[in-house]
Design a protein around this motif. Sequence first.
Motif, PDB file in Angstrom:
ATOM      1  N   LEU A 223       3.616  16.933   2.493  1.00 32.41           N
ATOM      2  CA  LEU A 223       3.187  18.059   3.610  1.00 32.41           C
ATOM      3  C   LEU A 223       2.000  17.276   4.650  1.00 32.41           C
ATOM      4  CD1 LEU A 223       2.683  21.392   1.338  1.00 32.41           C
ATOM      5  CD2 LEU A 223       4.113  21.051   3.187  1.00 32.41           C
ATOM      6  N   ALA A 224       1.401  16.384   3.870  1.00 32.16           N
ATOM      7  CA  ALA A 224       0.603  15.675   4.655  1.00 32.16           C
ATOM      8  C   ALA A 224       0.838  15.057   5.925  1.00 32.16           C
ATOM      9  CB  ALA A 224      -0.088  14.515   3.825  1.00 32.16           C
ATOM     10  N   GLY A 225       2.202  14.705   5.979  1.00 33.28           N
ATOM     11  CA  GLY A 225       2.612  14.178   7.301  1.00 33.28           C
ATOM     12  C   GLY A 225       2.579  12.746   7.255  1.00 33.28           C
ATOM     13  N   ASP A 226       2.685  12.090   8.538  1.00 34.19           N
ATOM     14  CA  ASP A 226       2.670  10.610   8.590  1.00 34.19           C
ATOM     15  C   ASP A 226       1.525   9.957   8.002  1.00 34.19           C
ATOM     16  OD1 ASP A 226       5.093  10.569   9.849  1.00 34.19           O
ATOM     17  OD2 ASP A 226       4.208  10.740  11.914  1.00 34.19           O
TER      18      ASP A 226
ATOM     19  N   THR B 164       0.874  -1.228   0.025  1.00 34.85           N
ATOM     20  CA  THR B 164       0.054  -0.019   0.087  1.00 34.85           C
ATOM     21  C   THR B 164       0.988   1.138   0.054  1.00 34.85           C
ATOM     22  OG1 THR B 164      -0.097   0.483   2.487  1.00 34.85           O
ATOM     23  CG2 THR B 164      -1.705  -1.288   1.248  1.00 34.85           C
ATOM     24  N   ARG B 165       0.433   2.363  -0.518  1.00 34.54           N
ATOM     25  CA  ARG B 165       1.169   3.575  -0.655  1.00 34.54           C
ATOM     26  C   ARG B 165       1.433   3.921   0.678  1.00 34.54           C
ATOM     27  NH1 ARG B 165       5.067   5.940  -3.066  1.00 34.54           N
ATOM     28  NH2 ARG B 165       4.920   8.143  -3.037  1.00 34.54           N
ATOM     29  N   PRO B 166       0.443   4.253   1.563  1.00 40.26           N
ATOM     30  CA  PRO B 166       0.549   4.526   2.876  1.00 40.26           C
ATOM     31  C   PRO B 166       1.659   3.696   3.728  1.00 40.26           C
ATOM     32  CG  PRO B 166      -1.523   4.900   2.505  1.00 40.26           C
ATOM     33  CD  PRO B 166      -1.131   3.936   1.427  1.00 40.26           C
ATOM     34  N   GLY B 167       1.685   2.479   3.691  1.00 40.31           N
ATOM     35  CA  GLY B 167       2.584   1.727   4.381  1.00 40.31           C
ATOM     36  C   GLY B 167       4.070   1.850   3.990  1.00 40.31           C
TER      37      GLY B 167
ATOM     38  N   ASP C 231      13.520  13.532   8.369  1.00 41.88           N
ATOM     39  CA  ASP C 231      13.229  11.894   7.561  1.00 41.88           C
ATOM     40  C   ASP C 231      12.229  12.129   6.517  1.00 41.88           C
ATOM     41  OD1 ASP C 231      10.761  12.276   9.093  1.00 41.88           O
ATOM     42  OD2 ASP C 231      11.254  10.940  10.574  1.00 41.88           O
ATOM     43  N   ARG C 232      11.150  12.721   6.751  1.00 40.08           N
ATOM     44  CA  ARG C 232       9.983  13.071   5.708  1.00 40.08           C
ATOM     45  C   ARG C 232      10.851  13.799   4.505  1.00 40.08           C
ATOM     46  NH1 ARG C 232       6.598  12.783   9.817  1.00 40.08           N
ATOM     47  NH2 ARG C 232       6.629  15.121   9.998  1.00 40.08           N
ATOM     48  N   LEU C 233      11.542  15.016   4.815  1.00 41.67           N
ATOM     49  CA  LEU C 233      11.995  15.799   3.931  1.00 41.67           C
ATOM     50  C   LEU C 233      12.956  15.171   3.003  1.00 41.67           C
ATOM     51  CD1 LEU C 233      11.967  18.897   3.190  1.00 41.67           C
ATOM     52  CD2 LEU C 233      13.789  19.450   5.050  1.00 41.67           C
ATOM     53  N   PHE C 234      13.642  14.249   3.429  1.00 40.80           N
ATOM     54  CA  PHE C 234      14.703  13.605   2.610  1.00 40.80           C
ATOM     55  C   PHE C 234      14.096  12.721   1.781  1.00 40.80           C
ATOM     56  CE2 PHE C 234      18.404  15.271   5.064  1.00 40.80           C
ATOM     57  CZ  PHE C 234      19.117  15.666   4.156  1.00 40.80           C
TER      58      PHE C 234
ATOM     59  N   MET D  56      -1.620  12.720   9.078  1.00 39.22           N
ATOM     60  CA  MET D  56      -1.531  13.934  10.278  1.00 39.22           C
ATOM     61  C   MET D  56      -0.122  14.416  10.194  1.00 39.22           C
ATOM     62  SD  MET D  56      -2.872  13.713  14.047  1.00 39.22           S
ATOM     63  CE  MET D  56      -4.403  13.292  13.438  1.00 39.22           C
ATOM     64  N   ASN D  57      -0.075  15.787  10.074  1.00 43.12           N
ATOM     65  CA  ASN D  57       1.391  16.379  10.119  1.00 43.12           C
ATOM     66  C   ASN D  57       1.707  16.674  11.552  1.00 43.12           C
ATOM     67  OD1 ASN D  57       0.697  18.937  10.918  1.00 43.12           O
ATOM     68  ND2 ASN D  57      -0.222  19.341   8.928  1.00 43.12           N
ATOM     69  N   ASP D  58       3.340  16.889  11.805  1.00 47.56           N
ATOM     70  CA  ASP D  58       3.505  16.905  13.300  1.00 47.56           C
ATOM     71  C   ASP D  58       2.867  18.021  13.885  1.00 47.56           C
ATOM     72  OD1 ASP D  58       5.163  14.829  12.883  1.00 47.56           O
ATOM     73  OD2 ASP D  58       6.966  15.759  12.639  1.00 47.56           O
ATOM     74  N   ILE D  59       2.635  19.188  13.187  1.00 48.50           N
ATOM     75  CA  ILE D  59       1.929  20.318  13.927  1.00 48.50           C
ATOM     76  C   ILE D  59       0.485  19.908  14.594  1.00 48.50           C
ATOM     77  CG2 ILE D  59       0.780  22.670  13.579  1.00 48.50           C
ATOM     78  CD1 ILE D  59       3.321  23.220  11.644  1.00 48.50           C
ATOM     79  N   GLU D  60      -0.243  19.152  13.597  1.00 47.72           N
ATOM     80  CA  GLU D  60      -1.714  18.845  14.210  1.00 47.72           C
ATOM     81  C   GLU D  60      -1.446  17.640  15.370  1.00 47.72           C
ATOM     82  OE1 GLU D  60      -5.609  17.161  12.389  1.00 47.72           O
ATOM     83  OE2 GLU D  60      -4.098  17.160  10.963  1.00 47.72           O
ATOM     84  N   ARG D  61      -0.577  16.808  15.154  1.00 50.90           N
ATOM     85  CA  ARG D  61      -0.380  15.870  16.195  1.00 50.90           C
ATOM     86  C   ARG D  61       0.015  16.445  17.503  1.00 50.90           C
ATOM     87  NH1 ARG D  61       4.245  12.369  14.250  1.00 50.90           N
ATOM     88  NH2 ARG D  61       3.797  11.168  16.557  1.00 50.90           N
ATOM     89  N   LEU D  62       0.950  17.509  17.428  1.00 52.26           N
ATOM     90  CA  LEU D  62       1.391  18.339  18.604  1.00 52.26           C
ATOM     91  C   LEU D  62       0.142  19.052  19.290  1.00 52.26           C
ATOM     92  CD1 LEU D  62       3.569  19.398  20.585  1.00 52.26           C
ATOM     93  CD2 LEU D  62       3.832  21.115  18.825  1.00 52.26           C
TER      94      LEU D  62
END
Length: 644
Positions: free
Chosen positions: A337-340, A267-270, A321-324, A350-356
Amino acid sequence: MAVSSMSTFAAGAEPVRHVLRFPAPQTHYVEVEATIPTGGASEVELMMPVWTPGSYLVREFARGIEEMRATGTGGKPLEIVKTRKNRWKVASGGAAEVKVAYRVYCRTMSVQSNWVDASFAMLNGAGIFLTRVDDGSRPHEVALELASAWKTSVSGLPAAPGGRPNHYRAADYDTLVDSPIYAGSPALYEFQVDGVPHVLVNEGEGGLWDGPRSAKDVEAIVRAQKAFWGFLPYERYVFFNLLVESGGGLEHKNSTVLMASRWACRTRPGYLGWLYLVSHEYFHTWNVKRLRPVELGPFDYESEVYTPSLWVAEGITSYYDRLFVRRAGLCTTDEFLAGDPPAADGDKPMNDIERLQTTPGRLVQALEASSLDTWIKFYRRDENTVNSGVSYYLKGSVVAFLLDAKIRRATGGKKSLDDLMRLAYSRYSGEKGFTAAQFRELAREVAGADLSDFFHKALETTEELDYAETLDWFGLHFAPDEKEKKAKKARENKGESASSSPAKPPRAWLGLATKNEDGRLMVTVVKRGTPGYDAGFNAGDEIIAVGDDRIPADQWSKRMDAFRPGESVSILIARRDRLQRIAATFGQEPPRQWTLEVAPGASPAQKEHFKAWVAGKNSGEGEVTRGVRADPVRPAQPGLNRRV
């Protein structure tokens, strides 16, 4: 007292020799025989670490040891006495060397521990090898006698002199502990970057995991990060990729251990989640393994080591990690931009800002305090962790994002966090290490501006972070709630105005996290500030009925459609097997307000800033990270590239 890092012996000292045997791997044991030079001493003191570098929890590895015994010259039994939970004294009687034999039970499927079964072994040195307390700098050799069904062993360690198979040599005990060893029958994929060999060790592909594709993408990540730092700091690197339906990663100096599901490749997300994990652990090759907070070396394997700077070690690594993965051309800008990726079907990225911002504990625990408390909190999470603390991975990543933008803005785009990390490496890598104050001072030097207020607020307080300046620099904004966007678009498609066709009525919400446990609807987490918290729900409550109507465990979410915010109800629960009712008033679920996207009205300058950031260069200057591709467009592969 920790293992001494200063040798009292000559440089050519006789090594400690370990032999590992697996006579019955299905029983999960490895048999260890250690030959330990004594230098003629009347007794030697041995130890085993209580924790492993990179994972800040006392794990008591010695609890896995069984049947320890010692012998001297001619196999003569020697007295061995346990003096502490992880130490032993051997009465060597002046013998030149002693042999210590013991068994270790290995059945913890985690990257910090040890695993042995009929199919393979994955060994973490901290939980396998003894050494002398007074001489950790002595060389250590390891020879493996493989189980009959296994084909090979792999380690980041160099081969021992003599060229015998499955025989390795570490320059010192630190290197031994930091070099995991795999034994089994893996799929191996080798590639070179600038003439330096790398190997991806896939255990458990099972016909589901795409080995060649994963190796190609790992190589792309290596190339992107090598371009960032400018060099590879090792002679050989090993990615141990264990497809064992578990998760996690742990960095080592010349290798990393990863755990994932073999289904993740389908799967793409996995698969994105796996790429982010690879990128994270590999970035540690520089940030942590060679550039480290001063408190993290030399290693004290017997005591907790406290530092306020894990936000640099892990938070900045989480930012990159995502940036690279994006800079390597392995994900799209939207995915970045979407995050994890979502953790479960039906969830959203969910991106890190939303998780925080949806973690109540951010208002309770400061970022540096989170780092200092890691030994007692991070690996011992419970149902209240979300309310009482914040992760230095998570908030550290967000602070790194803000710091990157702050440096770029202060220098007119000429410098960035990239430059800060490279400067930190040049100043403090190797034996030095950096203090918290030195890292802040480096940031001031790169930015050419006073950042003390920023660091005080972001690291030492629980004040809310301000995102406005960062979003403005990159031309980003927080997108409207997806549900309302879809509802509005549907009305527009029907030619209706927002006022002529009301949106779907809001559904009831208590803010409880629940799970279906064998047909029982169980509350798992109750976040502070939710209607469920105010009503008095507890983690561990079983929800049975709303009013007098039973709620099947798989119908909770659907039933919320039948109620409206503001309605008061009586909910029947079982708490410790005793029935009781809780009076609750439904609220309305807060809209998602932290989803990042490029602002529709972004200016040309903002677009240039964003492009430079994602590509790994400074605004208006030549590209720093070479080989970056545009958003990848791949042929459709069912199950592998599905966008969710």
